[in-house]
Every structure is written in structure tokens, then in C-alpha cells.
Design an enzyme around this catalytic site. Structure first.
Site, PDB file in Angstrom:
ATOM      1  N   ASN A   8       2.457  -8.006   0.095  1.00 35.88           N
ATOM      2  CA  ASN A   8       1.608  -7.490  -0.977  1.00 35.88           C
ATOM      3  C   ASN A   8       1.003  -8.689  -1.704  1.00 35.88           C
ATOM      4  O   ASN A   8       1.668  -9.329  -2.511  1.00 35.88           O
ATOM      5  CB  ASN A   8       2.480  -6.640  -1.926  1.00 35.88           C
ATOM      6  CG  ASN A   8       1.690  -6.142  -3.121  1.00 35.88           C
ATOM      7  OD1 ASN A   8       0.459  -6.216  -3.150  1.00 35.88           O
ATOM      8  ND2 ASN A   8       2.406  -5.608  -4.113  1.00 35.88           N
ATOM      9  N   TRP A   9      -0.254  -8.976  -1.390  1.00 41.81           N
ATOM     10  CA  TRP A   9      -0.891 -10.175  -1.974  1.00 41.81           C
ATOM     11  C   TRP A   9      -1.282  -9.976  -3.437  1.00 41.81           C
ATOM     12  O   TRP A   9      -1.678 -10.922  -4.103  1.00 41.81           O
ATOM     13  CB  TRP A   9      -2.137 -10.547  -1.174  1.00 41.81           C
ATOM     14  CG  TRP A   9      -1.880 -11.021   0.213  1.00 41.81           C
ATOM     15  CD1 TRP A   9      -0.667 -11.177   0.832  1.00 41.81           C
ATOM     16  CD2 TRP A   9      -2.872 -11.413   1.174  1.00 41.81           C
ATOM     17  NE1 TRP A   9      -0.849 -11.642   2.113  1.00 41.81           N
ATOM     18  CE2 TRP A   9      -2.197 -11.797   2.343  1.00 41.81           C
ATOM     19  CE3 TRP A   9      -4.268 -11.479   1.155  1.00 41.81           C
ATOM     20  CZ2 TRP A   9      -2.872 -12.237   3.486  1.00 41.81           C
ATOM     21  CZ3 TRP A   9      -4.947 -11.909   2.280  1.00 41.81           C
ATOM     22  CH2 TRP A   9      -4.247 -12.290   3.441  1.00 41.81           C
ATOM     23  N   LYS A  10      -1.235  -8.706  -3.885  1.00 40.29           N
ATOM     24  CA  LYS A  10      -1.680  -8.391  -5.263  1.00 40.29           C
ATOM     25  C   LYS A  10      -3.101  -8.932  -5.462  1.00 40.29           C
ATOM     26  O   LYS A  10      -3.875  -8.925  -4.511  1.00 40.29           O
ATOM     27  CB  LYS A  10      -0.672  -8.925  -6.280  1.00 40.29           C
ATOM     28  CG  LYS A  10       0.752  -8.457  -5.940  1.00 40.29           C
ATOM     29  CD  LYS A  10       1.742  -8.671  -7.041  1.00 40.29           C
ATOM     30  CE  LYS A  10       3.091  -8.103  -6.607  1.00 40.29           C
ATOM     31  NZ  LYS A  10       4.101  -8.192  -7.648  1.00 40.29           N
ATOM     32  N   HIS A  92       2.454   1.447  -7.091  1.00 34.08           N
ATOM     33  CA  HIS A  92       3.149   0.200  -7.435  1.00 34.08           C
ATOM     34  C   HIS A  92       3.309   0.138  -8.960  1.00 34.08           C
ATOM     35  O   HIS A  92       2.426   0.582  -9.695  1.00 34.08           O
ATOM     36  CB  HIS A  92       2.339  -1.001  -6.919  1.00 34.08           C
ATOM     37  CG  HIS A  92       3.098  -2.287  -7.032  1.00 34.08           C
ATOM     38  ND1 HIS A  92       3.215  -2.967  -8.224  1.00 34.08           N
ATOM     39  CD2 HIS A  92       3.798  -2.999  -6.118  1.00 34.08           C
ATOM     40  CE1 HIS A  92       3.965  -4.046  -8.018  1.00 34.08           C
ATOM     41  NE2 HIS A  92       4.328  -4.084  -6.745  1.00 34.08           N
ATOM     42  N   GLU A 162      11.558  -0.559  -5.700  1.00 34.38           N
ATOM     43  CA  GLU A 162      11.240  -1.825  -6.359  1.00 34.38           C
ATOM     44  C   GLU A 162      11.686  -1.776  -7.806  1.00 34.38           C
ATOM     45  O   GLU A 162      10.939  -1.293  -8.673  1.00 34.38           O
ATOM     46  CB  GLU A 162       9.720  -2.047  -6.346  1.00 34.38           C
ATOM     47  CG  GLU A 162       9.178  -2.496  -5.048  1.00 34.38           C
ATOM     48  CD  GLU A 162       8.014  -3.468  -5.268  1.00 34.38           C
ATOM     49  OE1 GLU A 162       7.998  -4.495  -4.585  1.00 34.38           O
ATOM     50  OE2 GLU A 162       7.165  -3.201  -6.118  1.00 34.38           O
ATOM     51  N   SER A 211      11.454  -9.932  -5.654  1.00 35.02           N
ATOM     52  CA  SER A 211      11.981 -11.285  -5.422  1.00 35.02           C
ATOM     53  C   SER A 211      12.627 -11.448  -4.056  1.00 35.02           C
ATOM     54  O   SER A 211      13.668 -12.101  -3.924  1.00 35.02           O
ATOM     55  CB  SER A 211      12.980 -11.673  -6.531  1.00 35.02           C
ATOM     56  OG  SER A 211      12.345 -11.719  -7.781  1.00 35.02           O
ATOM     57  N   GLY A 232       6.028  -9.833  -2.449  1.00 35.53           N
ATOM     58  CA  GLY A 232       4.884 -10.247  -3.258  1.00 35.53           C
ATOM     59  C   GLY A 232       4.668 -11.745  -3.175  1.00 35.53           C
ATOM     60  O   GLY A 232       4.136 -12.271  -2.189  1.00 35.53           O
ATOM     61  N   GLY A 233       5.135 -12.458  -4.206  1.00 33.02           N
ATOM     62  CA  GLY A 233       4.903 -13.896  -4.338  1.00 33.02           C
ATOM     63  C   GLY A 233       5.092 -14.700  -3.057  1.00 33.02           C
ATOM     64  O   GLY A 233       4.223 -15.502  -2.684  1.00 33.02           O
TER      65      GLY A 233
HETATM   66  P1  PGA Z   1       7.700 -10.170  -5.667  1.00 33.47           P
HETATM   67  O1  PGA Z   1       6.774  -8.858  -5.771  1.00 33.47           O
HETATM   68  O2  PGA Z   1       8.120 -10.298  -4.234  1.00 33.47           O
HETATM   69  O3  PGA Z   1       6.806 -11.302  -6.110  1.00 33.47           O
HETATM   70  O4  PGA Z   1       8.851  -9.949  -6.573  1.00 33.47           O
HETATM   71  C1  PGA Z   1       7.119  -7.691  -5.103  1.00 33.47           C
HETATM   72  C2  PGA Z   1       6.145  -6.598  -5.459  1.00 33.47           C
HETATM   73  O5  PGA Z   1       5.829  -6.436  -6.649  1.00 33.47           O
HETATM   74  O6  PGA Z   1       5.668  -5.876  -4.572  1.00 33.47           O
END
Ligand code: PGA
Length: 253
Positions: A8-10, A92, A162, A211, A232-233
């Protein structure tokens, strides 16, 4: 079933060239890995060009709208399907928080995705760590978002657990423990079983997000019995994401 790892690149990166580079690095890094399904979910403006450089990796979107027509600014399930999108992240917590998405909107989006043959990835999660109790919000979000979704359709859905407090960009964020993730997975599957019966519920994939790193992904799959991860990150750094996928591909399933 193979673990499913979704990037998920956001709202990243800011330039098309960087997005294409990230997509091709991801493709190249995971091409040889078996026993794992990999999806990237870039922002809308990058979907088409990203899809041109991936093959082994599937295409996902981070959202969609439930109707075609006079809805300024929206992107519909049909547009996405026609671009080759296979999965859509829906509900999300960042959309619930910043775009005020409700369970009712989430439900309509799931329906639209299913009608367009896109697999919805329904995100549920509590805002604050709840000790040993399973947070009531999980049950509420599941019930409300799936209210009108039939047994016949629901088995294609992916549920992403999540916990909001574990998302890496939240202050003081920490990944959940595999033990807790396991308890939540059991709870979600029980809820699904109550509503849809065992046979359907057992087929549905439940994945973990928050995370996720190369160091913890396997414990979520091996010990937490999660069907994969929403990342995400760490998905913005090709080498890190590749290590996560590699770890997932080695999980004991
Ligand atoms: P994160 O994000 O891996 O940076 O915690 C996960 C998400 O919000 O989908």
C-alpha cells in the site's frame, strides 16, 4: 493458500517516474519467488504506467467509488477493472479518518468492487490498544460493512486486520504481537462463520497490517495464522519489500 502480500503505497511517490521505478524494482525483486502472491497498490494517477511494468505482481487500487456517472473527482470500479486492477483496498483507516468514510460507504464500495470482479480488501481495526479484550469495533465494522453481501460473493473478499495504533506513521506505533493477531484472526473467522457458515468462512483470507517488516512478517503468518500482510511504509523501499515477500514465501503453510 499462498500468503498474499499487498504493498500500500498510500499517497507516495510524488512523481510518475519514481512510481514506475518503484513498480519495476518490485517486479524484478519478487519475480523468482514462489508460494506467495504479491500485489502493488499505487495511487490512481500511476496505475496505468505501473501496470505496464509488472507481470508477476498484481495490480491493486487503494480505493474506488461505488457508482459510475456524475460524481466529480471519483474513480469507479469499472474504470479500475478496465485498467487491470485485481484488488481494491476498501475502508482503510486513513480514509475513514481523513475522508470520513462510513461503514455504509464501505459496504457500497465492496458491492461495487464485487460487481466489477475486483477483489475487495476490507480493512477493519481498532483505534487504541485494547489489552486482552477483542475490540467491539471489529465486530461492528464487519457486520455493518457486510450487511448486504451474500454468501456467494463474500468468499472472494479479503479481510485486513489493521489495528490503527500499529500503523507505522501513528505516534508511538508498534506492530501487534503474533499472539494477539491470532486471537483476532480466530474472532474474525468466528464472526464470518456465524454469518456465512464454516465452509465459506474457512475459505476467506484474513491478513494483517501495521508496521509489518522483514523481521515480523513470518511470525504473523506462521504463529498468527494470518493469510498475508498489508504493507505500508516498508513497501516504498524495494529491498525491504523484497525481503518481506521472501520471508512470506518461506512461511509454513
Ligand atoms: P505501515 O502501514 O506498514 O506503514 O504500518 C500499513 C497500512 O496502513 O496499510
Amino acid at each position: 493458500m499462498r500468503p498474499l502480500i499487498i504493498a500500500n503505497w498510500k499517497a507516495n511517490p510524488q512523481r510518475l517516474t519514481d512510481a514506475v521505478r518503484l513498480a519495476s524494482a518490485t517486479e524484478k525483486n519478487v519475480r523468482g519467488l514462489r508460494n506467495v502472491e504479491v500485489v502493488v497498490a499505487p495511487p490512481f494517477p500511476f496505475l496505468e504506467r505501473a501496470s505496464g511494468v509488472i507481470k508477476r505482481v498484481g495490480l491493486g487500487s487503494q480505493d474506488l467509488f461505488w457508482k459510475d456517472g456524475p460524481y466529480t473527482g471519483e474513480v469507479t470500479a469499472h474504470m479500475l477493472k478496465n485498467l487491470g486492477v485485481r484488488y481494491a483496498i476498501i475502508g482503510h483507516s486513513e480514509r475513514r479518518m481523513y475522508a470520513r468514510e462510513t461503514d455504509e460507504m464501505v459496504r457500497k464500495k465492496i458491492t461495487a468492487a464485487l460487481e466489477a470482479s475486483i477483489i475487495p480488501v476490507l480493512c477493519v481495526g481498532e483505534r487504541e490498544r485494547a489489552g486482552n479484550d477483542i475490540p467491539a469495533i471489529l465486530g461492528e465494522e464487519l457486520t455493518a460493512s457486510l450487511r448486504t453481501i451474500s454468501r456467494q460473493h463474500v468468499s472472494r473478499l479479503v479481510i485486513a486486520y489493521e489495528p490503527i495504533w500499529s500503523i507505522s506513521t501513528m505516534p508511538g506505533a508498534q506492530p501487534d504481537t503474533a499472539d494477539n493477531a491470532f486471537r483476532v484472526m480466530v474472532y474474525i473467522r468466528r464472526k464470518l462463520t456465524e454469518r456465512y457458515g464454516r465452509r465459506v468462512a474457512d475459505k476467506m483470507r484474513i491478513i494483517y497490517g501495521g508496521s509489518v517488516t522483514e523481521a515480523n512478517v513470518r511470525s504473523f503468518i506462521d504463529d498468527g495464522k494470518m493469510g498475508g500482510a498489508l504493507v505500508g511504509g516498508a513497501s516504498l523501499v524495494p529491498q525491504r519489500f523484497a525481503r518481506i515477500v521472501k520471508e512470506a514465501s518461506r512461511a509454513n503453510r
